[in-house]
Design an enzyme around this catalytic site. Structure first.
Site, PDB file in Angstrom:
ATOM      1  N   ARG A  17      37.505  31.763  43.486  1.00  0.00           N
ATOM      2  CA  ARG A  17      37.612  30.313  43.571  1.00  0.00           C
ATOM      3  C   ARG A  17      38.701  29.895  44.717  1.00  0.00           C
ATOM      4  O   ARG A  17      39.602  30.195  44.853  1.00  0.00           O
ATOM      5  CB  ARG A  17      38.132  29.703  42.205  1.00  0.00           C
ATOM      6  N   GLY A  56      32.794  31.481  39.632  1.00  0.00           N
ATOM      7  CA  GLY A  56      32.764  32.646  38.523  1.00  0.00           C
ATOM      8  C   GLY A  56      31.864  33.339  38.575  1.00  0.00           C
ATOM      9  O   GLY A  56      30.581  32.974  38.675  1.00  0.00           O
ATOM     10  N   ASP A 103      27.073  29.269  32.470  1.00  0.00           N
ATOM     11  CA  ASP A 103      27.260  27.926  32.052  1.00  0.00           C
ATOM     12  C   ASP A 103      25.784  27.446  31.812  1.00  0.00           C
ATOM     13  O   ASP A 103      25.743  26.761  31.164  1.00  0.00           O
ATOM     14  CB  ASP A 103      28.201  27.135  32.833  1.00  0.00           C
ATOM     15  N   THR A 126      25.377  30.999  37.574  1.00  0.00           N
ATOM     16  CA  THR A 126      26.663  30.909  36.426  1.00  0.00           C
ATOM     17  C   THR A 126      26.079  31.179  35.168  1.00  0.00           C
ATOM     18  O   THR A 126      24.980  30.939  34.739  1.00  0.00           O
ATOM     19  CB  THR A 126      27.225  29.574  36.734  1.00  0.00           C
ATOM     20  N   ASP A 158      24.749  25.339  33.674  1.00  0.00           N
ATOM     21  CA  ASP A 158      25.275  23.706  33.629  1.00  0.00           C
ATOM     22  C   ASP A 158      24.687  23.028  35.171  1.00  0.00           C
ATOM     23  O   ASP A 158      25.430  22.102  35.604  1.00  0.00           O
ATOM     24  CB  ASP A 158      26.795  23.676  33.692  1.00  0.00           C
ATOM     25  N   ASP A 193      27.982  24.520  41.012  1.00  0.00           N
ATOM     26  CA  ASP A 193      28.196  23.207  41.813  1.00  0.00           C
ATOM     27  C   ASP A 193      29.218  23.251  42.896  1.00  0.00           C
ATOM     28  O   ASP A 193      29.170  22.653  43.764  1.00  0.00           O
ATOM     29  CB  ASP A 193      27.924  22.162  40.936  1.00  0.00           C
ATOM     30  N   ARG A 232      32.337  25.839  29.985  1.00  0.00           N
ATOM     31  CA  ARG A 232      32.866  24.672  30.828  1.00  0.00           C
ATOM     32  C   ARG A 232      32.621  23.086  30.137  1.00  0.00           C
ATOM     33  O   ARG A 232      32.969  23.219  29.031  1.00  0.00           O
ATOM     34  CB  ARG A 232      32.569  24.833  32.263  1.00  0.00           C
TER      35      ARG A 232
HETATM   36  O1  F6P Z   1      31.873  28.937  35.234  1.00  0.00           O
HETATM   37  C1  F6P Z   1      31.818  30.178  34.250  1.00  0.00           C
HETATM   38  C2  F6P Z   1      33.013  30.028  33.557  1.00  0.00           C
HETATM   39  O2  F6P Z   1      32.959  31.426  32.975  1.00  0.00           O
HETATM   40  C3  F6P Z   1      33.248  29.100  32.401  1.00  0.00           C
HETATM   41  O3  F6P Z   1      32.467  29.395  31.637  1.00  0.00           O
HETATM   42  C4  F6P Z   1      34.710  28.968  32.259  1.00  0.00           C
HETATM   43  O4  F6P Z   1      35.242  27.967  31.867  1.00  0.00           O
HETATM   44  C5  F6P Z   1      35.244  29.443  33.633  1.00  0.00           C
HETATM   45  O5  F6P Z   1      34.288  30.229  34.336  1.00  0.00           O
HETATM   46  C6  F6P Z   1      36.551  30.431  33.585  1.00  0.00           C
HETATM   47  O6  F6P Z   1      37.113  30.543  34.815  1.00  0.00           O
HETATM   48  P1  F6P Z   1      38.143  31.835  35.311  1.00  0.00           P
HETATM   49  O7  F6P Z   1      37.296  32.953  35.168  1.00  0.00           O
HETATM   50  O8  F6P Z   1      38.579  31.196  36.898  1.00  0.00           O
HETATM   51  O9  F6P Z   1      39.167  31.542  34.269  1.00  0.00           O
END
Ligand code: F6P
Length: 319
Positions: free
Chosen positions: A72, A11, A127, A125, A129, A103, A171
């Protein structure tokens, strides 16, 4: 080492562009040619690699997202794909790689490191995290976006004497929710760390209603609870008319804050300096006011500290 590359993966987060800029410019300072890999590990496998110049990174420092693109790419867990990536890097004599992401990105870097590419990981990120750093690149910008949005919700909530239930990203990590909850003076927070207790949530909001508060805010980390159902429950049990809002991907965009720009710059320079000494296999972090580095494997094993004191503030100050 003469040639290094940079990629962004997972992300996107605000400040990634600042990190790219700093890798390129400090790379030049340390005498490297710097390549940009487009679209994360997916692009690396496809050979989407181009030489960067000062010009390619000018006028990007205040832009959200990542100019290199991100993806991803689950297949990168497979050795065949990793070998393709190494082949593409070796074709251009690239020996060092800086990756910016979370991670999952670091795991990809560990695999490449084990195949002989010197990797440096920067935590990027929204998050927050990543246990090996106090703060990640993008977290505070996303937090400001969330707080700004909730402040706006409060205006309308106050006018109608309502409760707002607000879902934030994160997340499996409650930091965005926790910090936003403190910053907006929410009645109650629900995060992966607190778990969801319906009774306690309703009691806290009911208490605000009894004390004649004109508005109430409950902040919730995504995946914890159906916020529309929670809004219905609050409405039927507490007296407040209630609306649910999912902030969603808006939290990922926007101009990076000054803090995130400085953090991205310092982390990037620290990482490139390590490469200049032929050191790879590291994750860069911020501890207190200092930049630190850990072996990737060690960083991936770390567990995040939960600040009970900080969590305690929300309930205490809502009274
Ligand atoms: O890791 C960043 C994040 O925005 C999280 O907060 C969320 O769960 C996820 O990515 C959403 O992923 P995507 O943009 O692939 O839907």
């Amino acid at each position: 080492m003469r040639n290094i590359a940079i990629l962004t993966s997972g992300g996107d987060s605000p400040g990634m562009n600042m990190a790219i800029r700093a890798v390129v410019r400090s790379g030049f300072h340390y005498g490297f040619n710097v390549y940009g890999v487009y679209n994360g590990y997916k692009g690396l496998v496809k050979g989407e690699i181009k030489k960067m110049t000062r010009e390619t990174v000018s006028r990007i420092l205040n832009r959200g997202g990542t100019i290199l693109g991100s993806a991803r790419f689950e297949k990168f867990k497979e050795l065949d794909y990793q070998k393709l990536a190494v082949k593409n890097l070796k074709e251009k004599n690239i020996e060092g790689l800086v990756v910016i992401g979370g991670d999952g990105t670091f795991r990809g870097a560990l695999d490449l490191h084990n195949l002989g590419i010197k990797c440096i990981c920067l935590p990027g990120t929204i998050d927050n995290d990543i246990p090996s750093t106090d703060y990640t690149i993008g977290f505070f910008t996303a937090l400001n976006t969330a707080v700004d949005s909730i402040d706006k919700l409060r205006d309308t909530s106050f006018s109608h004497r309502r409760c707002s239930v607000v879902e934030l990203m994160g997340r499996h990590c409650g930091d965005l929710t926790l910090y936003a909850g403190i910053a907006v003076g929410s009645e109650f927070i629900i995060t992966p760390e607190t778990g969801y207790d319906k009774k306690k949530t309703l009691a806290a909001v009911k208490d605000s209603y009894r004390r004649n508060k004109r508005h109430a805010v409950v902040v919730v980390t995504e995946h914890m609870v159906d916020v529309n159902q929670l809004a219905k429950d609050i409405e039927s049990e507490t007296g407040y008319e209630t609306r649910a809002t999912v902030l969603g991907h808006v939290q990922r965009g926007g101009t990076p804050s000054a803090f995130d720009r400085v953090l991205a710059t310092e982390m990037a320079e620290y990482g490139v300096e390590l490469l200049s000494r032929n050191i790879g296999g590291k994750v860069i972090g911020l501890r207190g006011l200092n930049m630190v580095d850990y072996d990737i494997e060690e960083a991936l094993k770390m567990k995040k500290d939960i600040s009970n004191k900080r969590y305690g503030l929300v309930g205490m100050l809502a009274q």
